[in-house]
Design a protein around this motif. Structure first.
Motif, PDB file in Angstrom:
ATOM      1  N   MET A 158       0.825  -1.204   0.000  1.00 13.73           N
ATOM      2  CA  MET A 158       0.000   0.000   0.000  1.00 13.73           C
ATOM      3  C   MET A 158       0.861   1.256   0.000  1.00 13.73           C
ATOM      4  SD  MET A 158      -2.902   1.042   2.799  1.00 13.73           S
ATOM      5  CE  MET A 158      -3.850   2.547   2.640  1.00 13.73           C
ATOM      6  N   THR A 161       2.554   1.938  -3.480  1.00 16.30           N
ATOM      7  CA  THR A 161       1.722   2.215  -4.653  1.00 16.30           C
ATOM      8  C   THR A 161       0.822   3.438  -4.503  1.00 16.30           C
ATOM      9  OG1 THR A 161      -0.003   0.713  -3.850  1.00 16.30           O
ATOM     10  CG2 THR A 161       1.664  -0.203  -5.332  1.00 16.30           C
ATOM     11  N   MET A 162       0.452   3.770  -3.288  1.00 15.86           N
ATOM     12  CA  MET A 162      -0.541   4.826  -3.103  1.00 15.86           C
ATOM     13  C   MET A 162      -0.034   6.212  -3.486  1.00 15.86           C
ATOM     14  SD  MET A 162      -2.946   3.951   0.183  1.00 15.86           S
ATOM     15  CE  MET A 162      -3.995   5.354  -0.185  1.00 15.86           C
ATOM     16  N   THR A 165      -0.680   6.363  -7.292  1.00 14.31           N
ATOM     17  CA  THR A 165      -2.102   6.314  -7.633  1.00 14.31           C
ATOM     18  C   THR A 165      -2.848   7.548  -7.141  1.00 14.31           C
ATOM     19  OG1 THR A 165      -2.543   5.013  -5.630  1.00 14.31           O
ATOM     20  CG2 THR A 165      -2.177   3.802  -7.669  1.00 14.31           C
ATOM     21  N   MET A 166      -2.494   8.041  -5.961  1.00 13.67           N
ATOM     22  CA  MET A 166      -3.149   9.235  -5.440  1.00 13.67           C
ATOM     23  C   MET A 166      -2.816  10.462  -6.284  1.00 13.67           C
ATOM     24  SD  MET A 166      -5.140   8.640  -2.933  1.00 13.67           S
ATOM     25  CE  MET A 166      -5.514   7.394  -1.711  1.00 13.67           C
TER      26      MET A 166
END
Length: 202
Positions: A158, A161-162, A165-166
């Protein structure tokens, strides 16, 4: 056979005047998107009210995940509230414009134009808030948690990758959502639409 529930088309010299398609199309779309906006505001408000229970349920058995969610919530609380307020304003405006278009009000184009400008401005503001407040706050949380140790594999994935992606969703989503108000500005400002409402609007 005439539809008794549909307003008769205006006539000019005995010939029916055809209503420009964008009036009805955008009127219906405005109301649909407005309904989606209301649903989104209610869902977001519900998430804020029941955030503790939702965080416990989604991170059960993983204290690292629970810590990530708690810190993310705290760091983005203000921008979440601002986003809710912006969405509510835009939703009210698009619903108002949609009703005016469906009812063929003379000022329907003006109401839709106002909505479009406010909506585009809201998207720009959202991107600015994302770049200056949300992403820096979230990245700080991610970096701090990552420095404390790897945690579970789920949490590690998490964290890695976040950030990407965010950033992509925070910028890409408002840009994509700006397409609709731009189309409204272009298609509803056409001369046939404005002339029809000026002559036959209520």
């Amino acid at each position: 056979m005439d539809n008794p529930y549909e307003s008769p088309q205006p006539e000019l010299g005995g010939v029916s005047v055809i209503e420009p398609a964008p009036i009805k199309v955008f009127g219906i779309l405005h109301l649909v998107f407005g309904g989606i906006g209301i649903f989104g505001v209610l869902m977001s408000g519900g998430q804020l009210l029941f955030r503790e229970a939702m965080m416990k349920a989604s991170s059960a058995g993983d204290p690292t995940m629970a810590e990530i969610q708690r810190r993310l919530y705290e760091s983005t609380f203000m921008t979440t509230i601002i986003g809710l307020a912006i969405t509510l304003v835009v939703t009210v405006m698009i619903m108002r414009a949609g009703l005016k278009l469906v009812k063929k009000k003379r000022d329907a184009v003006s109401a839709s134009t106002l909505y479009s400008y406010v909506s585009i401005g809201a998207k720009i503001l959202t991107i600015i808030l994302t770049m200056t407040m949300t992403l820096p706050a979230m990245n700080a949380v991610f970096d701090e948690l990552a420095s404390k140790g790897p945690g579970s594999s789920q949490a590690a994935t998490m964290l890695s990758t976040m950030k990407v992606t965010m950033a992509l969703s925070g910028i890409g989503t408002p840009l994509l959502m700006s397409i609709y108000p731009v189309l409204c500005l272009v298609l509803l400002k056409k001369k046939p639409v404005q002339s029809y409402l000026e002559q036959y609007g209520k």
